[in-house]
Motif scaffolding. Sequence first.
Motif, PDB file in Angstrom:
ATOM      1  N   ARG A 101     -41.868  -8.879 -39.717  1.00  0.00           N
ATOM      2  CA  ARG A 101     -43.192  -8.592 -39.166  1.00  0.00           C
ATOM      3  C   ARG A 101     -43.663  -9.797 -38.368  1.00  0.00           C
ATOM      4  N   ASN A 129     -46.758 -11.249 -36.139  1.00  0.00           N
ATOM      5  CA  ASN A 129     -48.122 -11.137 -35.649  1.00  0.00           C
ATOM      6  C   ASN A 129     -48.734 -12.535 -35.604  1.00  0.00           C
ATOM      7  N   GLU A 178     -41.012  -6.557 -35.865  1.00  0.00           N
ATOM      8  CA  GLU A 178     -41.991  -5.474 -35.732  1.00  0.00           C
ATOM      9  C   GLU A 178     -43.319  -6.094 -35.360  1.00  0.00           C
ATOM     10  N   ASP A 220     -47.494  -5.886 -34.262  1.00  0.00           N
ATOM     11  CA  ASP A 220     -48.654  -5.149 -34.777  1.00  0.00           C
ATOM     12  C   ASP A 220     -48.634  -3.722 -34.265  1.00  0.00           C
ATOM     13  N   GLY A 221     -48.928  -2.780 -35.143  1.00  0.00           N
ATOM     14  CA  GLY A 221     -48.895  -1.380 -34.774  1.00  0.00           C
ATOM     15  C   GLY A 221     -47.560  -0.726 -35.056  1.00  0.00           C
ATOM     16  N   GLY A 222     -46.634  -1.485 -35.659  1.00  0.00           N
ATOM     17  CA  GLY A 222     -45.342  -0.926 -36.011  1.00  0.00           C
ATOM     18  C   GLY A 222     -44.387  -0.749 -34.850  1.00  0.00           C
ATOM     19  N   VAL A 223     -44.599  -1.485 -33.762  1.00  0.00           N
ATOM     20  CA  VAL A 223     -43.747  -1.356 -32.581  1.00  0.00           C
ATOM     21  C   VAL A 223     -42.553  -2.305 -32.712  1.00  0.00           C
ATOM     22  N   PRO A 224     -41.312  -1.784 -32.623  1.00  0.00           N
ATOM     23  CA  PRO A 224     -40.133  -2.638 -32.776  1.00  0.00           C
ATOM     24  C   PRO A 224     -39.821  -3.408 -31.505  1.00  0.00           C
ATOM     25  N   ASP A 249     -38.008   2.463 -26.292  1.00  0.00           N
ATOM     26  CA  ASP A 249     -39.062   3.028 -27.147  1.00  0.00           C
ATOM     27  C   ASP A 249     -40.227   3.566 -26.325  1.00  0.00           C
ATOM     28  N   ARG A 277     -42.422   6.342 -28.297  1.00  0.00           N
ATOM     29  CA  ARG A 277     -42.662   5.761 -29.619  1.00  0.00           C
ATOM     30  C   ARG A 277     -43.679   4.616 -29.586  1.00  0.00           C
ATOM     31  N   TRP A 333     -51.997   1.142 -28.299  1.00  0.00           N
ATOM     32  CA  TRP A 333     -51.429  -0.086 -28.858  1.00  0.00           C
ATOM     33  C   TRP A 333     -52.146  -1.285 -28.245  1.00  0.00           C
TER      34      TRP A 333
END
Length: 265
Positions: free
Chosen positions: A2, A4, A30, A32-36, A65, A70, A75
């Motif tokens: 993660r 951030n 990953e 913020d917002g779960g974006v890879p 993505d 995705r 975002w």
Amino acid sequence: MRLNSEAVQGSLADLYEPWRREYGPVVPVELDGGVPAFLVIGHRTLREVCSQESLYSPDSRNWADWRAGRVPNDWPLLPQVAYQEGSTRFLSGPEHRRLRGVLASGLAQVEAASARRYTEWVADRLISRFAPKGRTEVVADYAAPLPLLVMLRLLGLPHEAGEQLLPAIFRLLEGGPGAHRANEEISDIIGRLVVARRAKPDRDLISWLIHGPVDGGPALSDLEVRNLAWLTVMAGAGGTPAGSATPWNASCATRRCTRSSSRAR
């Protein structure tokens, strides 16, 4: 991993070394917002990525993505990584060189003595605000706003207008819920300056981007001027405390969205 603004506080060496042992020079992260995304932390690998434009395109429209839907439209980091016409950051080849050339020639017109005088004037103005208190938050009250105010003045924005724009810039750099609205405010103010300078040029960077010579292509459109001018400010902020404490640097990982990263994923 993660990634951030909280994760990158403190020593990056302490953060990167365990990642290098586990993943090597390219770390799956990953945002913020779960974006890879992929974060390149190896110098040699970063040079390879940045020098192979045919494989690692800077155009975020090629991002796997993004193309697959995705990435959420709301975002918070999207204003920083979504493709913008006229921004050299997302271009390569002749189009990149066309815009980079006029920007470089415009920056070369800046008189060092004048820039220094204005920088000192802004520094004194900022210091005078917190000096009577005897204490201050150095980054927030001095180190972060100083380079931004100088860059905005080089564009042609009056000092007072630059100060009014600072809150929106910081909201955008933080990548929080207000990032999209902040991006609209910034674009609107710079867009109005572009319109004014096209009608009546002055001795500033915006005027040069509009009226200066362009090699290898047509003159810049208003949209290209606006985005190129804003990129100049953001690039400066990314190397200062204004950018280093925000997701701006972390979001650079999403720009490497190519066929290679799709295969790796």
